[in-house]
Design an enzyme around this catalytic site. Sequence first.
Site, PDB file in Angstrom:
ATOM      1  N   CYS A   2       1.315  -1.178  -0.225  1.00 46.03           N
ATOM      2  CA  CYS A   2       0.341   0.014  -0.398  1.00 46.03           C
ATOM      3  C   CYS A   2       1.016   0.703   0.111  1.00 46.03           C
ATOM      4  CB  CYS A   2      -1.059   0.144   0.798  1.00 46.03           C
ATOM      5  SG  CYS A   2      -1.999  -1.657   1.412  1.00 46.03           S
ATOM      6  N   ARG A  28       3.924  -0.446  -5.075  1.00 45.96           N
ATOM      7  CA  ARG A  28       3.551  -0.852  -3.542  1.00 45.96           C
ATOM      8  C   ARG A  28       2.311  -2.077  -3.435  1.00 45.96           C
ATOM      9  NH1 ARG A  28       7.070   1.827   0.495  1.00 45.96           N
ATOM     10  NH2 ARG A  28       5.660   0.817   1.677  1.00 45.96           N
ATOM     11  N   TRP A  72      -2.623  -2.910  -1.498  1.00 48.88           N
ATOM     12  CA  TRP A  72      -2.208  -4.205  -1.389  1.00 48.88           C
ATOM     13  C   TRP A  72      -3.347  -4.907  -0.759  1.00 48.88           C
ATOM     14  CZ3 TRP A  72      -1.054  -8.038   1.018  1.00 48.88           C
ATOM     15  CH2 TRP A  72      -0.068  -9.384   0.148  1.00 48.88           C
ATOM     16  N   ASN A  98      -1.836   1.766   5.559  1.00 47.94           N
ATOM     17  CA  ASN A  98      -1.186   0.992   5.435  1.00 47.94           C
ATOM     18  C   ASN A  98       0.292   0.065   6.150  1.00 47.94           C
ATOM     19  OD1 ASN A  98       1.128  -0.376   3.855  1.00 47.94           O
ATOM     20  ND2 ASN A  98       2.722   1.684   3.676  1.00 47.94           N
ATOM     21  N   GLY A  99      -0.792  -1.202   6.122  1.00 48.96           N
ATOM     22  CA  GLY A  99      -0.676  -1.694   7.371  1.00 48.96           C
ATOM     23  C   GLY A  99      -1.839  -2.940   7.850  1.00 48.96           C
ATOM     24  N   GLU A 470      16.033 -19.141  -8.306  1.00 52.74           N
ATOM     25  CA  GLU A 470      15.277 -17.800  -8.604  1.00 52.74           C
ATOM     26  C   GLU A 470      15.241 -18.049 -10.023  1.00 52.74           C
ATOM     27  OE1 GLU A 470      14.994 -15.195  -7.319  1.00 52.74           O
ATOM     28  OE2 GLU A 470      15.230 -14.005  -9.059  1.00 52.74           O
ATOM     29  N   LYS A 474      10.954 -16.540 -11.031  1.00 48.66           N
ATOM     30  CA  LYS A 474      10.685 -15.344 -11.264  1.00 48.66           C
ATOM     31  C   LYS A 474       9.932 -15.711 -12.967  1.00 48.66           C
ATOM     32  CE  LYS A 474      12.969 -11.784 -10.835  1.00 48.66           C
ATOM     33  NZ  LYS A 474      12.549 -12.021  -9.302  1.00 48.66           N
ATOM     34  N   GLU A 477       6.184 -15.617 -10.846  1.00 52.98           N
ATOM     35  CA  GLU A 477       5.598 -14.407 -10.518  1.00 52.98           C
ATOM     36  C   GLU A 477       5.873 -13.462 -12.093  1.00 52.98           C
ATOM     37  OE1 GLU A 477       8.019 -12.335  -7.712  1.00 52.98           O
ATOM     38  OE2 GLU A 477      10.244 -12.885  -9.152  1.00 52.98           O
ATOM     39  N   HIS A 493      15.079 -38.623  -6.517  1.00 56.38           N
ATOM     40  CA  HIS A 493      14.703 -38.592  -5.081  1.00 56.38           C
ATOM     41  C   HIS A 493      12.907 -38.732  -5.378  1.00 56.38           C
ATOM     42  CE1 HIS A 493      18.021 -39.672  -3.430  1.00 56.38           C
ATOM     43  NE2 HIS A 493      18.934 -38.709  -4.118  1.00 56.38           N
ATOM     44  N   LYS A 587       5.703  -4.401  -4.224  1.00 54.39           N
ATOM     45  CA  LYS A 587       6.827  -3.948  -4.709  1.00 54.39           C
ATOM     46  C   LYS A 587       7.691  -4.411  -2.359  1.00 54.39           C
ATOM     47  CE  LYS A 587      10.934  -2.926  -6.520  1.00 54.39           C
ATOM     48  NZ  LYS A 587      11.433  -4.424  -6.958  1.00 54.39           N
TER      49      LYS A 587
HETATM   50  C1  F6R Z   1      11.311 -10.830  -6.132  1.00 55.65           C
HETATM   51  C2  F6R Z   1      10.836 -10.094  -5.613  1.00 55.65           C
HETATM   52  C3  F6R Z   1      10.744 -10.799  -4.198  1.00 55.65           C
HETATM   53  C4  F6R Z   1      11.857  -9.699  -3.289  1.00 55.65           C
HETATM   54  C5  F6R Z   1      11.249  -9.931  -1.529  1.00 55.65           C
HETATM   55  C6  F6R Z   1      12.272  -9.847  -0.502  1.00 55.65           C
HETATM   56  O1  F6R Z   1      11.323 -10.896  -7.765  1.00 55.65           O
HETATM   57  O2  F6R Z   1      11.343  -9.481  -5.384  1.00 55.65           O
HETATM   58  O3  F6R Z   1      11.186 -12.484  -3.965  1.00 55.65           O
HETATM   59  O4  F6R Z   1      12.965 -10.053  -3.102  1.00 55.65           O
HETATM   60  O5  F6R Z   1       9.996  -9.487  -1.051  1.00 55.65           O
HETATM   61  O6  F6R Z   1      11.982  -8.118  -0.784  1.00 55.65           O
HETATM   62  P1  F6R Z   1      13.344  -6.848  -0.397  1.00 55.65           P
HETATM   63  O7  F6R Z   1      14.668  -7.295  -1.372  1.00 55.65           O
HETATM   64  O8  F6R Z   1      13.058  -5.719  -0.674  1.00 55.65           O
HETATM   65  O9  F6R Z   1      13.019  -7.463   1.588  1.00 55.65           O
END
Ligand code: F6R
Length: 592
Positions: A2, A28, A72, A98-99, A470, A474, A477, A493, A587
Amino acid sequence: MCGIYGAIVSNQDAGSVVYHGLKRLEYRGYDSWGVVVTRAGDFFIEKQVGKIDKNHQLSAPPAQVAIGHTRWATHGRVTQVNAHPHLAQNGSFALVQNGVVENYQQLQEKLVSQGYDFISQTDTEVIVALIEQLETRKHETEPSVATVRQVFSQLRGRNTIALVTQSGKIIAIRQGSPLVVGKNKQGDIFISSDVLSLAPDANEYFILDHGQGVIVTCKKIQPFVVKTGKKISLEYQPIKISSTALDTAGFDHFMLKEIYEQTEVLNNVTEQPQKQLTALVTEIKKANRVYTLGAGSASFAAEQLAFWLREQGVLTTALKSYEARSYQNLFSSNDLCIAISQSGETADTNEVVEWLLQFGVKLASIVNMPGSTLTALSDLPFMLQVGPEVGVASTKALSGQMIWSKLLSELIAGKTLLAYQKQVQEYSKQLQNWFESQVIGQLQSLAKELANHKHLFVLGRGQLYMPALEFALKMKEISYIHAEGFSGGELKHGVIALIEQGTPVVCLVAKDKEKNDMLSAAAEVKARGARVIGVSIENNQLFDDWIRLPKASELVAISCFIPAQLLTYYMAVEQAYDPDKPRNLAKSVTVK
Ligand code: F6R
């Protein structure tokens, strides 16, 4: 998660200023948005479900004061009613949060039993109801700061709020999620969830700490301590971020821009203060236990750092922030934790940090966002310096975290900072050539072919195990494809049961001790009909497709990310998904 933006401006354009501020905060949360302007005692609210269209014209009339919110969803579905701001039923103020109010159920039950009729399904409306109730009890025409403080003290959790009153006063309180106050030379005042978004509007800012609030009127900015009400003065800092860092610079999306920027910004990561690096290396060597910590992609960087430190003989445990509780009794004052976070505001990570600090654990961190909570809590704070990352998925930030992690292990191995800087400069050149090579076209064609697949697997071993996880993250997401990353060793396994004719299996292969075992895994899936997509520096006859990596074999773990980023980006574009704002994500994950 948010975003909150507020403005008190002299030119009657507050609604539009806030709307554009929200656009910059949209990373956000982008389920829905809302703006309220106040004028001559009336409120004009516009709320909409969906993303913020930058060409939209707000219906709000000209006004000097406005606040807004980009959501969000946590409590209550994504609907217009649940979007913030929420207007008090007595019409005296409007509020955004926000929270999460963790005790909202108890508070709500009590309010309902007292006859309060809730309009939305949000926890935020509980705050509105409580303020309204107390305000009525005190015969106030609009909530005083004392009333807001009193209600705030009943809330549990991390909840940053902002409200605007009938008379055009903004009262905002920070608990958890960040809150920044900015001003410009014309005397216009702004509040926001981050410094970056303030850049086009303000030239100075200060950040409120947890438990601090601010009252803003057209004449004055007055910070205070929420618990005591005591007035405080906070020092302004200049905003150094250029507002152009926040546009796509001719790329179709922020994500693509940020992927390409890696040829330059990774060098900035190595520009670290030598003295502080030496101090961290000393701490690593003398610590009883070394922990690394992160969430999501940052947790992969944390695991990779732990891997590289173990290779240098430092026993290191990687903690996933959201699964660290069982370690609580093991923390002691002779331990060191290295926390990794792009935002420095991830609730899961910062909660563990709070536990660690209670046990006297020394804290080092690497954060990209200036002025974060994590940086403020750290004994040895480092800045990532890859520039603003607007795309929701971590791209250049994660590569930067890996470059920094490798730096630490190289220093422990006795390499100098200068030598590593040269190595990364050389790598940047190779990366530049790679971006200009035919591999990009190859990734675009592969994206077209893979976009319709339902499942995909990624295998890696040793230093390429985390990159495999990773890669799969990707895919999930950004391209919304069910992808799983495994160690090449795990295959037999159980996982191999999932391999069918044509199943795409990405195999990350390095020229290292794991190479032969990794190629055996590739052979085993190929024998069962898989389409083997090799990602490596050199080709192999087992590969049905080969994605060539830059030559730098010491940094191969970082190189593997880049095709993953591009492939998933092109797959998203192929399916007309928005790679900058993947569904259901945000994010900065400031809720648990
Ligand atoms: C994936 C991604 C998330 C962040 C995670 C931690 O592409 O961006 O998995 O890596 O939410 O966020 P930070 O780095 O801000 O602690």
